[in-house]
Design a protein around this motif. Structure first.
Motif, PDB file in Angstrom:
ATOM      1  N   ASP A   1      -6.834 -19.405 -13.010  1.00 14.49           N
ATOM      2  CA  ASP A   1      -6.697 -20.525 -13.949  1.00 14.49           C
ATOM      3  C   ASP A   1      -7.820 -21.539 -13.753  1.00 14.49           C
ATOM      4  OD1 ASP A   1      -4.447 -19.381 -15.018  1.00 14.49           O
ATOM      5  OD2 ASP A   1      -3.019 -20.713 -14.012  1.00 14.49           O
ATOM      6  N   ARG A   2      -8.130 -21.869 -12.505  1.00 17.65           N
ATOM      7  CA  ARG A   2      -9.194 -22.831 -12.221  1.00 17.65           C
ATOM      8  C   ARG A   2     -10.556 -22.257 -12.599  1.00 17.65           C
ATOM      9  NH1 ARG A   2     -10.333 -26.898 -12.121  1.00 17.65           N
ATOM     10  NH2 ARG A   2     -11.210 -27.465 -10.095  1.00 17.65           N
ATOM     11  N   LEU A   3     -10.749 -20.966 -12.369  1.00 17.39           N
ATOM     12  CA  LEU A   3     -12.019 -20.343 -12.745  1.00 17.39           C
ATOM     13  C   LEU A   3     -12.233 -20.455 -14.252  1.00 17.39           C
ATOM     14  CD1 LEU A   3     -13.407 -16.981 -11.413  1.00 17.39           C
ATOM     15  CD2 LEU A   3     -13.463 -17.485 -13.847  1.00 17.39           C
ATOM     16  N   LYS A   4     -11.201 -20.156 -15.020  1.00 11.12           N
ATOM     17  CA  LYS A   4     -11.325 -20.179 -16.479  1.00 11.12           C
ATOM     18  C   LYS A   4     -11.613 -21.581 -17.009  1.00 11.12           C
ATOM     19  CE  LYS A   4     -10.718 -15.898 -17.784  1.00 11.12           C
ATOM     20  NZ  LYS A   4     -11.786 -15.179 -18.536  1.00 11.12           N
ATOM     21  N   GLU A   5     -11.075 -22.606 -16.349  1.00  7.00           N
ATOM     22  CA  GLU A   5     -11.220 -23.957 -16.885  1.00  7.00           C
ATOM     23  C   GLU A   5     -12.421 -24.713 -16.337  1.00  7.00           C
ATOM     24  OE1 GLU A   5      -8.305 -26.605 -13.937  1.00  7.00           O
ATOM     25  OE2 GLU A   5      -7.488 -25.718 -15.763  1.00  7.00           O
ATOM     26  N   SER A   6     -13.006 -24.259 -15.219  1.00  8.05           N
ATOM     27  CA  SER A   6     -14.035 -25.088 -14.589  1.00  8.05           C
ATOM     28  C   SER A   6     -15.357 -24.392 -14.292  1.00  8.05           C
ATOM     29  CB  SER A   6     -13.490 -25.677 -13.276  1.00  8.05           C
ATOM     30  OG  SER A   6     -13.272 -24.657 -12.312  1.00  8.05           O
ATOM     31  N   VAL A   7     -15.400 -23.066 -14.313  1.00 14.61           N
ATOM     32  CA  VAL A   7     -16.646 -22.361 -13.989  1.00 14.61           C
ATOM     33  C   VAL A   7     -17.453 -22.169 -15.278  1.00 14.61           C
ATOM     34  CG1 VAL A   7     -17.651 -20.242 -13.063  1.00 14.61           C
ATOM     35  CG2 VAL A   7     -15.603 -21.219 -12.009  1.00 14.61           C
ATOM     36  N   PRO A   8     -18.732 -22.601 -15.302  1.00 17.14           N
ATOM     37  CA  PRO A   8     -19.533 -22.553 -16.537  1.00 17.14           C
ATOM     38  C   PRO A   8     -19.987 -21.139 -16.910  1.00 17.14           C
ATOM     39  CG  PRO A   8     -20.866 -23.396 -14.743  1.00 17.14           C
ATOM     40  CD  PRO A   8     -19.473 -23.248 -14.197  1.00 17.14           C
ATOM     41  N   ILE A   9     -19.056 -20.403 -17.511  1.00 18.82           N
ATOM     42  CA  ILE A   9     -19.310 -19.056 -18.018  1.00 18.82           C
ATOM     43  C   ILE A   9     -18.790 -19.011 -19.448  1.00 18.82           C
ATOM     44  CG2 ILE A   9     -18.808 -16.589 -17.762  1.00 18.82           C
ATOM     45  CD1 ILE A   9     -18.344 -17.119 -14.782  1.00 18.82           C
ATOM     46  N   TRP A  10     -19.605 -18.467 -20.350  1.00 21.34           N
ATOM     47  CA  TRP A  10     -19.229 -18.421 -21.761  1.00 21.34           C
ATOM     48  C   TRP A  10     -19.282 -16.987 -22.268  1.00 21.34           C
ATOM     49  CZ3 TRP A  10     -22.990 -21.404 -19.539  1.00 21.34           C
ATOM     50  CH2 TRP A  10     -22.705 -22.771 -19.400  1.00 21.34           C
ATOM     51  N   LYS A  11     -18.397 -16.684 -23.208  1.00 23.36           N
ATOM     52  CA  LYS A  11     -18.419 -15.345 -23.796  1.00 23.36           C
ATOM     53  C   LYS A  11     -18.632 -15.433 -25.303  1.00 23.36           C
ATOM     54  CE  LYS A  11     -13.424 -14.757 -24.590  1.00 23.36           C
ATOM     55  NZ  LYS A  11     -12.225 -13.959 -24.245  1.00 23.36           N
ATOM     56  N   LYS A  12     -19.302 -14.434 -25.836  1.00 23.86           N
ATOM     57  CA  LYS A  12     -19.481 -14.293 -27.279  1.00 23.86           C
ATOM     58  C   LYS A  12     -18.886 -12.962 -27.689  1.00 23.86           C
ATOM     59  CE  LYS A  12     -22.853 -14.193 -31.040  1.00 23.86           C
ATOM     60  NZ  LYS A  12     -24.287 -14.284 -31.420  1.00 23.86           N
ATOM     61  N   GLU A  13     -17.950 -13.019 -28.634  1.00 26.55           N
ATOM     62  CA  GLU A  13     -17.304 -11.807 -29.114  1.00 26.55           C
ATOM     63  C   GLU A  13     -18.090 -11.216 -30.277  1.00 26.55           C
ATOM     64  OE1 GLU A  13     -13.502 -13.325 -30.162  1.00 26.55           O
ATOM     65  OE2 GLU A  13     -12.701 -13.214 -28.116  1.00 26.55           O
ATOM     66  N   HIS A  14     -18.212  -9.903 -30.282  1.00 25.68           N
ATOM     67  CA  HIS A  14     -18.890  -9.206 -31.369  1.00 25.68           C
ATOM     68  C   HIS A  14     -17.861  -8.349 -32.097  1.00 25.68           C
ATOM     69  CE1 HIS A  14     -23.046 -10.232 -30.114  1.00 25.68           C
ATOM     70  NE2 HIS A  14     -22.469 -10.317 -28.925  1.00 25.68           N
ATOM     71  N   ALA A  15     -17.653  -8.664 -33.373  1.00 24.07           N
ATOM     72  CA  ALA A  15     -16.640  -7.972 -34.162  1.00 24.07           C
ATOM     73  C   ALA A  15     -17.204  -6.715 -34.812  1.00 24.07           C
ATOM     74  CB  ALA A  15     -16.083  -8.908 -35.231  1.00 24.07           C
ATOM     75  N   ALA A  16     -16.305  -5.852 -35.236  1.00 24.29           N
ATOM     76  CA  ALA A  16     -16.711  -4.592 -35.852  1.00 24.29           C
ATOM     77  C   ALA A  16     -17.464  -4.805 -37.160  1.00 24.29           C
ATOM     78  CB  ALA A  16     -15.478  -3.719 -36.085  1.00 24.29           C
ATOM     79  N   ASP A  17     -17.216  -5.957 -37.828  1.00 28.07           N
ATOM     80  CA  ASP A  17     -17.906  -6.217 -39.095  1.00 28.07           C
ATOM     81  C   ASP A  17     -19.270  -6.874 -38.900  1.00 28.07           C
ATOM     82  OD1 ASP A  17     -17.286  -8.777 -38.332  1.00 28.07           O
ATOM     83  OD2 ASP A  17     -15.946  -9.208 -40.016  1.00 28.07           O
ATOM     84  N   GLY A  18     -19.699  -6.988 -37.627  1.00 27.13           N
ATOM     85  CA  GLY A  18     -21.018  -7.537 -37.343  1.00 27.13           C
ATOM     86  C   GLY A  18     -21.046  -9.021 -37.092  1.00 27.13           C
ATOM     87  N   THR A  19     -19.914  -9.707 -37.208  1.00 24.23           N
ATOM     88  CA  THR A  19     -19.880 -11.156 -36.971  1.00 24.23           C
ATOM     89  C   THR A  19     -19.726 -11.457 -35.496  1.00 24.23           C
ATOM     90  OG1 THR A  19     -17.479 -11.199 -37.308  1.00 24.23           O
ATOM     91  CG2 THR A  19     -18.885 -11.584 -39.225  1.00 24.23           C
TER      92      THR A  19
ATOM     93  N   ALA B   1       0.906 -16.916  -6.163  1.00 27.02           N
ATOM     94  CA  ALA B   1       0.647 -18.290  -6.608  1.00 27.02           C
ATOM     95  C   ALA B   1      -0.824 -18.668  -6.442  1.00 27.02           C
ATOM     96  CB  ALA B   1       1.533 -19.262  -5.826  1.00 27.02           C
ATOM     97  N   ALA B   2      -1.413 -18.304  -5.314  1.00 33.71           N
ATOM     98  CA  ALA B   2      -2.813 -18.651  -5.064  1.00 33.71           C
ATOM     99  C   ALA B   2      -3.745 -17.898  -6.005  1.00 33.71           C
ATOM    100  CB  ALA B   2      -3.173 -18.348  -3.608  1.00 33.71           C
ATOM    101  N   CYS B   3      -3.420 -16.641  -6.302  1.00 27.53           N
ATOM    102  CA  CYS B   3      -4.244 -15.863  -7.224  1.00 27.53           C
ATOM    103  C   CYS B   3      -4.188 -16.465  -8.628  1.00 27.53           C
ATOM    104  CB  CYS B   3      -3.777 -14.411  -7.241  1.00 27.53           C
ATOM    105  SG  CYS B   3      -4.809 -13.325  -8.246  1.00 27.53           S
ATOM    106  N   LYS B   4      -2.996 -16.845  -9.079  1.00 26.21           N
ATOM    107  CA  LYS B   4      -2.863 -17.470 -10.399  1.00 26.21           C
ATOM    108  C   LYS B   4      -3.633 -18.786 -10.458  1.00 26.21           C
ATOM    109  CE  LYS B   4       0.457 -18.932 -13.911  1.00 26.21           C
ATOM    110  NZ  LYS B   4      -0.308 -20.151 -14.263  1.00 26.21           N
ATOM    111  N   TRP B   5      -3.532 -19.572  -9.396  1.00 26.84           N
ATOM    112  CA  TRP B   5      -4.286 -20.822  -9.329  1.00 26.84           C
ATOM    113  C   TRP B   5      -5.781 -20.538  -9.433  1.00 26.84           C
ATOM    114  CZ3 TRP B   5      -3.651 -26.109  -8.994  1.00 26.84           C
ATOM    115  CH2 TRP B   5      -4.748 -26.839  -8.555  1.00 26.84           C
ATOM    116  N   GLY B   6      -6.232 -19.525  -8.706  1.00 25.86           N
ATOM    117  CA  GLY B   6      -7.651 -19.211  -8.683  1.00 25.86           C
ATOM    118  C   GLY B   6      -8.195 -18.814 -10.043  1.00 25.86           C
TER     119      GLY B   6
END
Length: 216
Positions: free
Chosen positions: A198-216, A191-196
């Motif tokens: 979930d909270r990281l994903k919603e509140s920690v300022p980290i962003w990802k950019k996906e790079h597709a095979a077609d170059g987009t 339970a604590a790991c799931k909470w951790g």
């Protein structure tokens, strides 16, 4: 140069030893020595405010330069007290090692360790993905991880938690995030790991950019 290190009370338990000799470059400070020790013993207390350092039996600042043959003693607050729930919070470009985080939260009273590892997959929203780029507001991200540790402490006071997140370019199959939590029992750890995470994903300022095979 070689310096001799001594650990007391809970720091001795975290390091798994009472004394250790460490090789550090000339001109190193007490802080440099402690960082070298933490690389070998990741469970060591990361918060300098919770540790005092003595050099040759005199309390010193962390910026004190040490010399060949010096003895450094690392001392927790004399009053003792409860353990810190949050033991390790990291953000960086180096590959993640889930076993290292598990070692950081492990202790004799932990009957269960639950670890979540996020992996870069090869597809997203129907497109093939070649790699991801992660960007973070580093100072705020690390501070927010600490806050999540404090939140976990409120609900699971016997837990210990470690979190690490990658930044930069990640290839398919690489770990992007690891959250590891130990508790006396498995239900609490899960339970604590799931909470951790979930909270990281919603509140920690980290962003990802996906790079597709077609170059987009």
């Amino acid at each position: 140069m070689a310096v001799r290190c001594r650990f007391f009370a809970r720091l001795r338990e975290q390091a798994g030893t009472e004394t250790e000799t460490v090789e550090v470059p000339p001109g190193s400070t007490a802080d440099d020595v402690y960082e070298a020790l933490r690389r070998s013993h990741p469970a060591l207390e990361p918060n300098r405010d919770a540790v005092r350092v003595a050099v040759n039996q005199e309390f010193r600042d962390w910026g004190t330069t040490v010399a060949e043959g010096d003895e450094l003693a690392f001392i927790p607050p004399v009053s003792g007290g409860a353990h810190r729930v949050g033991v390790l919070f990291e953000l960086g470009s180096q590959p993640l090692d889930a076993r290292r985080l598990e070692a950081a939260v492990a202790h004799p009273g932990a009957g269960a360790i639950c670890t979540f590892t996020g992996i870069v997959r090869d597809n997203s929203r129907g497109q093939s993905v070649t790699h991801l780029d992660y960007e973070a507001y580093a100072e705020m991200a690390t501070a927010q991880m600490h806050r999540i540790g404090d939140e976990i402490a409120e609900s699971w006071p016997e837990a210990r938690v470690a979190m690490a997140h990658r930044t930069g370019k990640l290839e398919v199959g690489e770990a992007s995030v690891v959250v590891s939590v130990s508790c006396p029992h498995r239900d609490e750890a899960i339970a604590a790991c799931k909470w951790g995470i979930d909270r990281l994903k919603e509140s920690v300022p980290i962003w990802k950019k996906e790079h597709a095979a077609d170059g987009t």
